[in-house]
Design an enzyme around this catalytic site. Structure first.
Site, mmCIF file in Angstrom:
data_model
loop_
_atom_site.group_PDB
_atom_site.id
_atom_site.type_symbol
_atom_site.label_atom_id
_atom_site.label_comp_id
_atom_site.label_asym_id
_atom_site.label_seq_id
_atom_site.Cartn_x
_atom_site.Cartn_y
_atom_site.Cartn_z
ATOM 1 N N CYS A 176 14.125 -16.274 -11.568
ATOM 2 C CA CYS A 176 12.742 -16.747 -11.753
ATOM 3 C C CYS A 176 12.462 -17.196 -13.181
ATOM 4 O O CYS A 176 11.473 -17.881 -13.437
ATOM 5 C CB CYS A 176 11.757 -15.652 -11.368
ATOM 6 N N HIS A 204 4.831 -17.158 -13.933
ATOM 7 C CA HIS A 204 5.602 -17.161 -12.688
ATOM 8 C C HIS A 204 4.742 -16.519 -11.598
ATOM 9 O O HIS A 204 4.097 -15.501 -11.814
ATOM 10 C CB HIS A 204 6.890 -16.366 -12.901
ATOM 11 N N ASN A 243 6.266 -16.922 -3.801
ATOM 12 C CA ASN A 243 7.167 -16.883 -4.953
ATOM 13 C C ASN A 243 8.297 -17.894 -4.737
ATOM 14 O O ASN A 243 9.131 -17.709 -3.863
ATOM 15 C CB ASN A 243 7.720 -15.457 -5.083
HETATM 16 O O1 UT7 Z 1 10.092 -13.010 -8.677
HETATM 17 C C1 UT7 Z 1 10.623 -11.835 -9.197
HETATM 18 C C2 UT7 Z 1 9.592 -10.916 -9.516
HETATM 19 N N1 UT7 Z 1 9.106 -10.258 -8.315
HETATM 20 C C3 UT7 Z 1 8.256 -9.289 -8.469
HETATM 21 O O2 UT7 Z 1 7.916 -9.000 -9.589
HETATM 22 C C4 UT7 Z 1 7.771 -8.525 -7.249
HETATM 23 C C5 UT7 Z 1 7.265 -7.183 -7.692
HETATM 24 N N2 UT7 Z 1 6.791 -6.295 -6.646
HETATM 25 C C6 UT7 Z 1 5.730 -6.559 -5.851
HETATM 26 O O3 UT7 Z 1 5.150 -7.605 -5.920
HETATM 27 C C7 UT7 Z 1 5.221 -5.446 -4.951
HETATM 28 O O4 UT7 Z 1 5.879 -4.248 -5.273
HETATM 29 C C8 UT7 Z 1 5.396 -5.746 -3.433
HETATM 30 C C9 UT7 Z 1 4.437 -6.831 -3.005
HETATM 31 C C10 UT7 Z 1 6.824 -6.171 -3.152
HETATM 32 C C11 UT7 Z 1 5.071 -4.491 -2.620
HETATM 33 O O5 UT7 Z 1 3.785 -4.016 -2.929
HETATM 34 P P1 UT7 Z 1 3.545 -2.450 -3.195
HETATM 35 O O6 UT7 Z 1 2.113 -2.262 -3.394
HETATM 36 O O7 UT7 Z 1 4.460 -2.064 -4.335
HETATM 37 O O8 UT7 Z 1 3.980 -1.824 -1.816
HETATM 38 P P2 UT7 Z 1 5.139 -0.776 -1.492
HETATM 39 O O9 UT7 Z 1 6.469 -1.424 -1.595
HETATM 40 O O10 UT7 Z 1 4.899 0.470 -2.268
HETATM 41 O O11 UT7 Z 1 4.822 -0.487 0.025
HETATM 42 C C12 UT7 Z 1 3.647 0.196 0.413
HETATM 43 C C13 UT7 Z 1 3.674 0.351 1.914
HETATM 44 C C14 UT7 Z 1 4.957 0.975 2.449
HETATM 45 O O12 UT7 Z 1 4.586 1.807 3.518
HETATM 46 P P3 UT7 Z 1 4.501 3.423 3.342
HETATM 47 O O13 UT7 Z 1 5.869 3.817 2.889
HETATM 48 O O14 UT7 Z 1 3.463 3.618 2.294
HETATM 49 O O15 UT7 Z 1 4.129 3.873 4.708
HETATM 50 C C15 UT7 Z 1 5.726 -0.200 2.986
HETATM 51 O O16 UT7 Z 1 6.577 0.145 4.036
HETATM 52 O O17 UT7 Z 1 3.565 -0.949 2.539
HETATM 53 C C16 UT7 Z 1 4.624 -1.094 3.484
HETATM 54 N N3 UT7 Z 1 4.996 -2.515 3.531
HETATM 55 C C17 UT7 Z 1 4.378 -3.386 4.338
HETATM 56 N N4 UT7 Z 1 3.397 -3.244 5.243
HETATM 57 C C18 UT7 Z 1 2.992 -4.341 5.889
HETATM 58 C C19 UT7 Z 1 5.928 -3.155 2.796
HETATM 59 N N5 UT7 Z 1 5.944 -4.447 3.121
HETATM 60 C C20 UT7 Z 1 4.989 -4.622 4.077
HETATM 61 C C21 UT7 Z 1 4.527 -5.726 4.799
HETATM 62 N N6 UT7 Z 1 3.528 -5.549 5.687
HETATM 63 N N7 UT7 Z 1 5.019 -6.966 4.621
#
Ligand code: UT7
Length: 308
Positions: A111, A235, A265
């Site tokens: 990225c 980004h 992204n």
């Molecule tokens: O380009 C390179 C740079 N990229 C980045 O910097 C990305 C950085 N990270 C992020 O943007 C975020 O961490 C994400 C968008 C990937 C995830 O958001 P989050 O608030 O950190 O969510 P999480 O991974 O902690 O997941 C929270 C919950 C989980 O469920 P439990 O364990 O709390 O029951 C996941 O299983 O959300 C669940 N989950 C989803 N639910 C519905 C994860 N993906 C999804 C989904 N739909 N697509």
């Protein structure tokens, strides 16, 4: 360093994949994707190769700059999703454009690829190695997305952005700061010909902290206050990362360009697509102080401060 962005162009694929479409593919919801990421839809290349998208974006940038392909002496293309293992995508683009005076190579910095490219091309222009260059960021991430993994498949999209850069003109690369830390390689990677794997939560925290650090560094290097920045083009990985970054830098969101809701992204393509849209919509004007920043796989990250 004297470096002017003479022209900008972008191309995004015709096929739109909305959050509602994704609801039918994996266990997710429009509500989750929108609130956690800011993404509403993304473009997916069905027919379009990386070469096609890069070519279309480049033609528009050349037209915007009123520059002929034969005037280009250097082509640098940032991507992590080339059509072929080798040769470089930049060489295929050179041939398709008929830019037969240019030497061409690719950059792999995920990225941050466009920012790495800006530094490399800027240095070559400054040293007299070329007068006019084409810098492209292009991705076909849909090829390496695991469409069964809801934690990643909702995030990414395809597209290309291009800029024509010149050693002549009023523009300046005021300061840049680039970083890598390969110790974090497994936070965001794909195996050879495999799918994207990401530790989202860890990356989120690192992204905000690291991008804020390099942004502050370039402002300090150039002796420019954050309130004097006209536009931030970050980004586009997550709207919450962008908002947290803006807050850390004390820059209001109305000075931050975002289009993540439309494209998700697009890795190396995200900054040049956003820059081009900002110019076309009147948000970016000649003489503006523009702050670019990115973080991605590697890990790689960086910031560049420009006078546009
Ligand atoms: O380009 C390179 C740079 N990229 C980045 O910097 C990305 C950085 N990270 C992020 O943007 C975020 O961490 C994400 C968008 C990937 C995830 O958001 P989050 O608030 O950190 O969510 P999480 O991974 O902690 O997941 C929270 C919950 C989980 O469920 P439990 O364990 O709390 O029951 C996941 O299983 O959300 C669940 N989950 C989803 N639910 C519905 C994860 N993906 C999804 C989904 N739909 N697509």
């Amino acid at each position: 360093m004297g470096i002017t962005i003479e022209g900008l162009g972008y191309y995004t694929p015709k096929h739109v994949l909305s959050n509602f479409d994704l609801e039918k593919m994996v266990d997710t919801s429009d509500e989750w994707i929108t609130t956690r990421t800011g993404i509403k839809e993304r473009r997916i290349a069905k027919e379009e190769s990386l070469l096609y998208m890069s070519y279309e974006a480049s033609l528009k940038a050349l037209e915007d700059a009123k520059v002929q392909p034969r005037e280009i002496e250097l082509i640098v293309l940032a991507t992590l999703t080339p059509d072929l293992g080798f040769p470089a995508s930049a060489c295929l683009l050179q041939a398709k454009l008929g830019a037969d005076r240019a030497y061409a190579f690719d950059i792999s910095a995920a990225c941050s690829g466009f920012l790495y490219g800006l530094e490399v091309v800027g240095s070559i222009l400054a040293s007299g190695g070329a007068k006019k260059a084409l810098l492209v960021g292009a991705e076909r991430l849909s090829q390496i997305v695991d469409w069964n993994d809801r934690s990643t498949c909702v995030l990414f999209g395809d597209g290309a952005g291009a800029v024509v850069l010149s050693s002549e003109g009023e523009g300046e690369l005021l300061a840049s700061a680039l970083r890598s830390d390969g110790n974090y390689w497994d936070i965001l990677y794909s195996e050879r010909c495999g799918y994207i794997r990401m530790k989202g939560k860890e990356l989120f925290k690192l992204a905000v902290r690291s991008m804020a650090e390099v942004c502050e560094e370039v402002l300090q290097k150039a002796n420019i206050r954050s309130e004097d920045v006209d536009l931030v083009v970050p980004h586009q990985a997550n709207i919450r990362i962008i908002e947290a970054l803006a807050e850390k830098l004390s820059i209001p969101m109305d000075k931050v360009y975002t289009n993540i809701h439309k494209y998700g992204n697009t890795s190396a393509a995200s900054i040049p697509i956003a820059l081009c849209e900002a110019k076309q919509t009147g948000r970016l004007k000649r003489g503006d102080i523009v702050l670019l920043t990115a973080m991605g796989g590697g890990l790689t990250w960086g910031a560049c401060l420009l006078r546009f």
